[in-house]
Design a protein around this motif. Sequence first.
Motif, PDB file in Angstrom:
ATOM      1  N   PRO A  59     -55.632  46.959   4.156  1.00  0.00           N
ATOM      2  CA  PRO A  59     -55.398  48.407   4.102  1.00  0.00           C
ATOM      3  C   PRO A  59     -56.694  49.139   3.796  1.00  0.00           C
ATOM      4  O   PRO A  59     -57.636  48.564   3.239  1.00  0.00           O
ATOM      5  N   SER A  60     -56.727  50.405   4.157  1.00  0.00           N
ATOM      6  CA  SER A  60     -57.950  51.187   3.935  1.00  0.00           C
ATOM      7  C   SER A  60     -58.092  51.532   2.449  1.00  0.00           C
ATOM      8  O   SER A  60     -57.113  51.484   1.693  1.00  0.00           O
ATOM      9  N   PRO A  61     -59.305  51.891   2.014  1.00  0.00           N
ATOM     10  CA  PRO A  61     -59.494  52.289   0.610  1.00  0.00           C
ATOM     11  C   PRO A  61     -58.613  53.459   0.206  1.00  0.00           C
ATOM     12  O   PRO A  61     -58.202  53.556  -0.952  1.00  0.00           O
ATOM     13  N   VAL A  62     -58.304  54.341   1.170  1.00  0.00           N
ATOM     14  CA  VAL A  62     -57.442  55.490   0.859  1.00  0.00           C
ATOM     15  C   VAL A  62     -56.038  55.012   0.486  1.00  0.00           C
ATOM     16  O   VAL A  62     -55.435  55.478  -0.494  1.00  0.00           O
ATOM     17  N   VAL A  63     -55.528  54.055   1.253  1.00  0.00           N
ATOM     18  CA  VAL A  63     -54.191  53.515   0.971  1.00  0.00           C
ATOM     19  C   VAL A  63     -54.181  52.798  -0.380  1.00  0.00           C
ATOM     20  O   VAL A  63     -53.236  52.939  -1.175  1.00  0.00           O
ATOM     21  N   VAL A  64     -55.252  52.040  -0.653  1.00  0.00           N
ATOM     22  CA  VAL A  64     -55.332  51.327  -1.937  1.00  0.00           C
ATOM     23  C   VAL A  64     -55.408  52.331  -3.092  1.00  0.00           C
ATOM     24  O   VAL A  64     -54.776  52.145  -4.141  1.00  0.00           O
ATOM     25  N   GLY A  65     -56.158  53.426  -2.894  1.00  0.00           N
ATOM     26  CA  GLY A  65     -56.241  54.450  -3.933  1.00  0.00           C
ATOM     27  C   GLY A  65     -54.885  55.091  -4.188  1.00  0.00           C
ATOM     28  O   GLY A  65     -54.507  55.325  -5.345  1.00  0.00           O
ATOM     29  N   ALA A  66     -54.132  55.345  -3.111  1.00  0.00           N
ATOM     30  CA  ALA A  66     -52.791  55.916  -3.277  1.00  0.00           C
ATOM     31  C   ALA A  66     -51.867  54.937  -4.001  1.00  0.00           C
ATOM     32  O   ALA A  66     -51.070  55.338  -4.868  1.00  0.00           O
ATOM     33  N   SER A  67     -51.988  53.652  -3.668  1.00  0.00           N
ATOM     34  CA  SER A  67     -51.166  52.643  -4.355  1.00  0.00           C
ATOM     35  C   SER A  67     -51.532  52.553  -5.836  1.00  0.00           C
ATOM     36  O   SER A  67     -50.658  52.364  -6.692  1.00  0.00           O
ATOM     37  N   LEU A  68     -52.828  52.706  -6.112  1.00  0.00           N
ATOM     38  CA  LEU A  68     -53.277  52.664  -7.507  1.00  0.00           C
ATOM     39  C   LEU A  68     -52.655  53.820  -8.302  1.00  0.00           C
ATOM     40  O   LEU A  68     -52.209  53.639  -9.437  1.00  0.00           O
ATOM     41  N   TRP A  69     -52.601  54.986  -7.667  1.00  0.00           N
ATOM     42  CA  TRP A  69     -51.995  56.140  -8.346  1.00  0.00           C
ATOM     43  C   TRP A  69     -50.482  55.917  -8.556  1.00  0.00           C
ATOM     44  O   TRP A  69     -49.928  56.256  -9.603  1.00  0.00           O
ATOM     45  N   THR A  70     -49.839  55.309  -7.550  1.00  0.00           N
ATOM     46  CA  THR A  70     -48.407  54.991  -7.687  1.00  0.00           C
ATOM     47  C   THR A  70     -48.185  53.979  -8.817  1.00  0.00           C
ATOM     48  O   THR A  70     -47.208  54.081  -9.576  1.00  0.00           O
ATOM     49  N   LEU A  71     -49.093  53.001  -8.907  1.00  0.00           N
ATOM     50  CA  LEU A  71     -48.973  52.014  -9.990  1.00  0.00           C
ATOM     51  C   LEU A  71     -49.093  52.687 -11.356  1.00  0.00           C
ATOM     52  O   LEU A  71     -48.406  52.316 -12.313  1.00  0.00           O
ATOM     53  N   ILE A  72     -49.975  53.675 -11.439  1.00  0.00           N
ATOM     54  CA  ILE A  72     -50.176  54.361 -12.724  1.00  0.00           C
ATOM     55  C   ILE A  72     -48.964  55.222 -13.078  1.00  0.00           C
ATOM     56  O   ILE A  72     -48.506  55.224 -14.228  1.00  0.00           O
ATOM     57  N   THR A  73     -48.442  55.921 -12.097  1.00  0.00           N
ATOM     58  CA  THR A  73     -47.373  56.887 -12.389  1.00  0.00           C
ATOM     59  C   THR A  73     -45.973  56.268 -12.352  1.00  0.00           C
ATOM     60  O   THR A  73     -45.127  56.585 -13.192  1.00  0.00           O
ATOM     61  N   GLU A  74     -45.740  55.371 -11.397  1.00  0.00           N
ATOM     62  CA  GLU A  74     -44.386  54.831 -11.229  1.00  0.00           C
ATOM     63  C   GLU A  74     -44.285  53.359 -11.602  1.00  0.00           C
ATOM     64  O   GLU A  74     -43.233  52.893 -12.028  1.00  0.00           O
ATOM     65  N   GLY A  75     -45.380  52.633 -11.417  1.00  0.00           N
ATOM     66  CA  GLY A  75     -45.369  51.217 -11.785  1.00  0.00           C
ATOM     67  C   GLY A  75     -44.972  50.306 -10.644  1.00  0.00           C
ATOM     68  O   GLY A  75     -44.720  50.747  -9.508  1.00  0.00           O
ATOM     69  N   PHE A  76     -44.904  49.008 -10.955  1.00  0.00           N
ATOM     70  CA  PHE A  76     -44.534  47.986  -9.975  1.00  0.00           C
ATOM     71  C   PHE A  76     -43.842  46.860 -10.739  1.00  0.00           C
ATOM     72  O   PHE A  76     -44.273  46.479 -11.831  1.00  0.00           O
ATOM     73  N   VAL A  77     -42.770  46.350 -10.171  1.00  0.00           N
ATOM     74  CA  VAL A  77     -41.913  45.336 -10.806  1.00  0.00           C
ATOM     75  C   VAL A  77     -41.625  45.683 -12.277  1.00  0.00           C
ATOM     76  O   VAL A  77     -41.934  44.930 -13.213  1.00  0.00           O
ATOM     77  N   ASP A  78     -41.028  46.826 -12.463  1.00  0.00           N
ATOM     78  CA  ASP A  78     -40.470  47.264 -13.749  1.00  0.00           C
ATOM     79  C   ASP A  78     -41.496  47.587 -14.824  1.00  0.00           C
ATOM     80  O   ASP A  78     -41.133  47.714 -15.996  1.00  0.00           O
ATOM     81  N   SER A  79     -42.771  47.708 -14.478  1.00  0.00           N
ATOM     82  CA  SER A  79     -43.787  48.056 -15.484  1.00  0.00           C
ATOM     83  C   SER A  79     -44.859  48.908 -14.839  1.00  0.00           C
ATOM     84  O   SER A  79     -45.182  48.724 -13.652  1.00  0.00           O
ATOM     85  N   THR A  80     -45.405  49.812 -15.640  1.00  0.00           N
ATOM     86  CA  THR A  80     -46.521  50.617 -15.134  1.00  0.00           C
ATOM     87  C   THR A  80     -47.803  49.798 -15.178  1.00  0.00           C
ATOM     88  O   THR A  80     -47.852  48.714 -15.777  1.00  0.00           O
ATOM     89  N   LEU A  81     -48.839  50.347 -14.570  1.00  0.00           N
ATOM     90  CA  LEU A  81     -50.127  49.646 -14.565  1.00  0.00           C
ATOM     91  C   LEU A  81     -50.662  49.466 -15.991  1.00  0.00           C
ATOM     92  O   LEU A  81     -51.215  48.412 -16.315  1.00  0.00           O
TER      93      LEU A  81
END
Length: 279
Positions: A59-81
């Motif tokens: 994926p492009s750096p833009v997509v990774v940056g968006a995923s990073l923001w999602t990890l911070i705000t919403e999390g992944f597998v029941d936990s935030t970043l």
Amino acid sequence: MTIVAEPSLKIPDDVEQAVPAVRRRQIPVAVISTLTVLGLLVVWYLAAAAELVSPIFLPSPVVVGASLWTLITEGFVDSTLAQHAAASLGRVLAALVVSVAIGIPAGLLIATSRIGRGILDPVVEFLRPLPPLAYLPLIIIWIGIGEASKVTVIALSMLPSIIIATAAGVRAVPKDHINAARSFGASRIQVLLHVILPSSVPSILTGTRIALGTGWSTLVAAELVAATRGLGFMIQSAAQFLVTDVVIAGIIVIAVIAILLEVLARLLERWIAPWARAN
């Protein structure tokens, strides 16, 4: 008409060499490093934009940056970043405390005692080349699948670096310093506490920095088993579902935390052992 050639002005060699040395300004290392990172990001972006590799795998750096923001705000597998990072950081720091508590005395014994060297040297040499995945199943059988097994695996991977660095630092203490302390009537304990250990601090801190790097590289393996939170667990979970942007984001977060710890360790070294930097 007579042409008179003007005498050439020749600058003496020593002056010619001295002037560039004074006027030439070297590019700071930080600028070179920043430009390198930016260059890699540009290459990555162009490769992703040209779809040289499928976006599923790159994926492009833009997509990774968006995923990073999602990890911070919403999390992944029941936990935030932040929760994943806190869990991993806690394991690495707990393992570091254990490995320092065992490694420094072990390194002192290897460097100062013939019997200690005979007992501990084979253990260190046996442990040093082993990859953590080789003894992870055995640790799980012995200790279980709880936090203790994860901390133990990371600590075992850190131990050899600290032991070897401590032993090397103790061996490098100048004999003149030890003899001078003894000539003033210092006991063995006083020589150890006031001469050998302070002189070995730079080497011990270097070993600790190396051990921290090893600990982070072992983290993913340690969190493979029965973990419900942690950066390694997050990366493994994302890899199973081909969520490559989360995998790359997790790797970047681990690298950033490791770099920050390295900076912190260097500042600590500069504060505790300023003479090491001067030398």
